[in-house]
Design a protein around this motif. Structure first.
Motif, PDB file in Angstrom:
ATOM      1  N   PHE A  23       0.829  -1.195   0.000  1.00 29.36           N
ATOM      2  CA  PHE A  23       0.000   0.000   0.000  1.00 29.36           C
ATOM      3  C   PHE A  23       0.872   1.257   0.000  1.00 29.36           C
ATOM      4  O   PHE A  23       0.585   2.230  -0.697  1.00 29.36           O
ATOM      5  N   MET A  24       1.948   1.229   0.769  1.00 31.78           N
ATOM      6  CA  MET A  24       2.869   2.363   0.798  1.00 31.78           C
ATOM      7  C   MET A  24       3.522   2.564  -0.566  1.00 31.78           C
ATOM      8  O   MET A  24       3.726   3.704  -1.001  1.00 31.78           O
ATOM      9  N   ASP A  25       3.823   1.475  -1.258  1.00 32.72           N
ATOM     10  CA  ASP A  25       4.357   1.575  -2.620  1.00 32.72           C
ATOM     11  C   ASP A  25       3.332   2.216  -3.551  1.00 32.72           C
ATOM     12  O   ASP A  25       3.679   3.053  -4.395  1.00 32.72           O
ATOM     13  N   SER A  28       3.280   5.884  -2.996  1.00 31.12           N
ATOM     14  CA  SER A  28       4.429   6.507  -3.648  1.00 31.12           C
ATOM     15  C   SER A  28       4.196   6.643  -5.149  1.00 31.12           C
ATOM     16  O   SER A  28       4.574   7.653  -5.755  1.00 31.12           O
ATOM     17  N   GLU A  29       3.572   5.646  -5.750  1.00 31.46           N
ATOM     18  CA  GLU A  29       3.273   5.701  -7.178  1.00 31.46           C
ATOM     19  C   GLU A  29       2.280   6.824  -7.492  1.00 31.46           C
ATOM     20  O   GLU A  29       2.406   7.512  -8.507  1.00 31.46           O
ATOM     21  N   VAL A  30       1.297   7.013  -6.631  1.00 26.68           N
ATOM     22  CA  VAL A  30       0.332   8.105  -6.823  1.00 26.68           C
ATOM     23  C   VAL A  30       1.057   9.443  -6.768  1.00 26.68           C
ATOM     24  O   VAL A  30       0.818  10.335  -7.590  1.00 26.68           O
ATOM     25  N   ASP A  31       1.976   9.595  -5.826  1.00 24.75           N
ATOM     26  CA  ASP A  31       2.726  10.843  -5.722  1.00 24.75           C
ATOM     27  C   ASP A  31       3.637  11.031  -6.936  1.00 24.75           C
ATOM     28  O   ASP A  31       3.779  12.140  -7.436  1.00 24.75           O
ATOM     29  N   LEU A  32       4.244   9.950  -7.411  1.00 25.48           N
ATOM     30  CA  LEU A  32       5.075  10.053  -8.612  1.00 25.48           C
ATOM     31  C   LEU A  32       4.247  10.482  -9.824  1.00 25.48           C
ATOM     32  O   LEU A  32       4.716  11.263 -10.655  1.00 25.48           O
ATOM     33  N   LEU A  33       3.024   9.981  -9.925  1.00 24.83           N
ATOM     34  CA  LEU A  33       2.148  10.375 -11.029  1.00 24.83           C
ATOM     35  C   LEU A  33       1.838  11.865 -10.966  1.00 24.83           C
ATOM     36  O   LEU A  33       1.867  12.569 -11.978  1.00 24.83           O
ATOM     37  N   LEU A  78      -5.355  13.838  -7.479  1.00 24.22           N
ATOM     38  CA  LEU A  78      -4.123  13.110  -7.167  1.00 24.22           C
ATOM     39  C   LEU A  78      -3.583  13.472  -5.787  1.00 24.22           C
ATOM     40  O   LEU A  78      -3.196  12.596  -5.022  1.00 24.22           O
ATOM     41  N   ILE A  79      -3.572  14.760  -5.471  1.00 18.89           N
ATOM     42  CA  ILE A  79      -3.042  15.138  -4.161  1.00 18.89           C
ATOM     43  C   ILE A  79      -3.981  14.665  -3.058  1.00 18.89           C
ATOM     44  O   ILE A  79      -3.528  14.221  -1.999  1.00 18.89           O
ATOM     45  N   ASP A  80      -5.302  14.723  -3.285  1.00 19.01           N
ATOM     46  CA  ASP A  80      -6.248  14.223  -2.286  1.00 19.01           C
ATOM     47  C   ASP A  80      -6.046  12.726  -2.051  1.00 19.01           C
ATOM     48  O   ASP A  80      -6.049  12.259  -0.909  1.00 19.01           O
ATOM     49  N   THR A  81      -5.852  11.977  -3.142  1.00 17.30           N
ATOM     50  CA  THR A  81      -5.621  10.535  -3.023  1.00 17.30           C
ATOM     51  C   THR A  81      -4.327  10.265  -2.264  1.00 17.30           C
ATOM     52  O   THR A  81      -4.285   9.408  -1.378  1.00 17.30           O
ATOM     53  N   PHE A  82      -3.282  11.012  -2.594  1.00 18.51           N
ATOM     54  CA  PHE A  82      -2.007  10.836  -1.909  1.00 18.51           C
ATOM     55  C   PHE A  82      -2.132  11.147  -0.419  1.00 18.51           C
ATOM     56  O   PHE A  82      -1.639  10.395   0.430  1.00 18.51           O
TER      57      PHE A  82
END
Length: 116
Positions: A23-25, A28-33, A78-82
């Protein structure tokens, strides 16, 4: 995210920690996007500026107006999801509910500097 600490905290509470690490990975992928979208916007902005220097046809104004209406500029999804991912991880990682959450108190947009 502090992956080893998160896994050890989860392990001490009876979890194997692999789901939390996955889940942490994902977080991180959401933040990278999100960062990828911003980087692409900045790259195209630089290309348009270079175009404007060598061409009599100016694109900067039209591009800025067009880009500012696109979802990567107007949407906070994206930021809300992150931030939601960070809050979920914080719930699993912190053992005491009085501990500070990993979620930042104020996140600012890199483009317009407004608080999200």
């Amino acid at each position: 995210f502090p992956a080893p600490a998160a896994a050890s905290s989860a392990a001490t509470r009876g979890y194997d920690g692999s789901a939390l690490l996955q889940f942490m990975d994902l977080c991180s992928e959401v933040d990278l996007l999100r960062k990828f979208a911003l980087l692409n916007y900045l790259a195209v902005t630089k290309v348009v500026k270079k175009h404007d220097k060598v061409s009599p046809l100016r694109l900067s104004t039209a591009f800025t107006e067009f880009a500012s209406q696109q979802p990567f500029c107007t949407s906070n999804r994206l930021i809300d999801t992150f931030l939601q991912c960070q809050a979920i991880v914080a719930d699993f990682v912190t053992l005491d509910t009085s501990d500070a959450c990993l979620r930042p108190t104020a996140y600012r947009c890199s483009l317009c500097d407004r608080q999200l």
